[in-house]
Design an enzyme around this catalytic site. Structure first.
Site, PDB file in Angstrom:
ATOM      1  N   GLY A  45       8.063  22.220 -35.458  1.00  4.19           N
ATOM      2  CA  GLY A  45       8.675  20.909 -35.667  1.00  4.19           C
ATOM      3  C   GLY A  45       7.739  20.051 -36.494  1.00  4.19           C
ATOM      4  CD  GLN A  50       3.669  15.697 -37.145  1.00  6.40           C
ATOM      5  OE1 GLN A  50       4.822  16.066 -36.928  1.00  6.40           O
ATOM      6  NE2 GLN A  50       2.610  16.394 -36.777  1.00  6.40           N
ATOM      7  CB  CYS A  87      -0.051  17.697 -32.475  1.00  7.38           C
ATOM      8  SG  CYS A  87       0.736  16.571 -33.638  1.00  7.38           S
ATOM      9  CG  LEU A  88       1.233  21.117 -37.561  1.00 10.42           C
ATOM     10  CD1 LEU A  88       2.420  21.098 -38.513  1.00 10.42           C
ATOM     11  CD2 LEU A  88       0.351  22.330 -37.806  1.00 10.42           C
ATOM     12  CG  HIS A 129       5.207  17.235 -29.887  1.00 10.26           C
ATOM     13  ND1 HIS A 129       3.985  17.459 -29.294  1.00 10.26           N
ATOM     14  CD2 HIS A 129       4.946  17.046 -31.203  1.00 10.26           C
ATOM     15  CE1 HIS A 129       3.033  17.397 -30.218  1.00 10.26           C
ATOM     16  NE2 HIS A 129       3.597  17.155 -31.391  1.00 10.26           N
ATOM     17  CD  GLU A 130       7.660  17.520 -34.044  1.00  8.22           C
ATOM     18  OE1 GLU A 130       7.313  16.602 -34.815  1.00  8.22           O
ATOM     19  OE2 GLU A 130       6.904  18.468 -33.755  1.00  8.22           O
ATOM     20  CG  HIS A 133       4.909  12.937 -34.162  1.00  6.71           C
ATOM     21  ND1 HIS A 133       3.591  12.601 -34.370  1.00  6.71           N
ATOM     22  CD2 HIS A 133       4.910  14.240 -33.807  1.00  6.71           C
ATOM     23  CE1 HIS A 133       2.826  13.651 -34.157  1.00  6.71           C
ATOM     24  NE2 HIS A 133       3.603  14.661 -33.807  1.00  6.71           N
TER      25      HIS A 133
END
Length: 171
Positions: A45, A50, A87-88, A129-130, A133
């Site tokens: 995702g 991000q 997480c990226l 999670h997304e 963000h």
């Protein structure tokens, strides 16, 4: 186009994202960038903040690629699960996070159609999670303060790396 991932310390990750007014060529281009960047970084995702865009869009591929525009979580189960997340935008940090086992989301897809869909287990975790963000929330905000303290040196190093990163696009 594959974009650079914004790291912990970048202010865009802490802003509440703005709604998308309409799905147009710019929106479609952003969606393509999100998918290309997500696949290039082996993510499941990726949210627009991000890659430096403060709009309420995220993409996810849990076996079925989906685009979430202006999502709203309209149901969260009381049943919770604890599982490890990463997480990226917070590289090389993995921590246990408690999330609802099931969620229902109302969103617009890339065709401008309103969708209401339920997710369970891992897919529900990714959606939450997304979605976070888009609210300016990172998974590390959801772990106990004792764990944040334990990993503080790692987090400080990521912030330093973020401050040194040049996000200017190169031809």
């Amino acid at each position: 186009m594959v974009k650079k991932i914004r790291l912990l310390g970048d202010p865009v990750l802490r802003k509440k994202s703005k709604n998308v007014e309409r799905v147009d060529e710019t929106t479609i281009s952003l969606i393509k960038d999100l998918f290309e960047t997500m696949y290039a970084t082996d993510g499941i995702g990726l949210a627009a903040p991000q890659i430096g865009v403060s709009l309420r869009i995220f993409v996810m591929d849990d076996g079925k690629p989906r685009v979430f525009i202006n999502p709203e979580i309209i149901y969260k189960s009381e049943e919770k699960e604890i599982a490890e997340e990463g997480c990226l935008s917070v590289p090389e940090v993995f921590e246990d996070v408690e999330r609802s086992k099931e969620v229902t989301v109302r969103y617009m897809n890339e065709h401008g159609e309103e969708v209401e869909e339920s997710f369970v287990d891992y897919s529900a975790r990714v959606v939450q999670h997304e979605y976070d963000h888009l609210q300016g929330v990172l998974f590390i905000d959801l772990i106990p303060s004792s764990r944040r303290f334990a990993i503080r040196k790692k987090l400080i190093e990521i912030v330093r790396q973020s401050q040194k990163t040049d996000y200017a696009e190169r031809p």
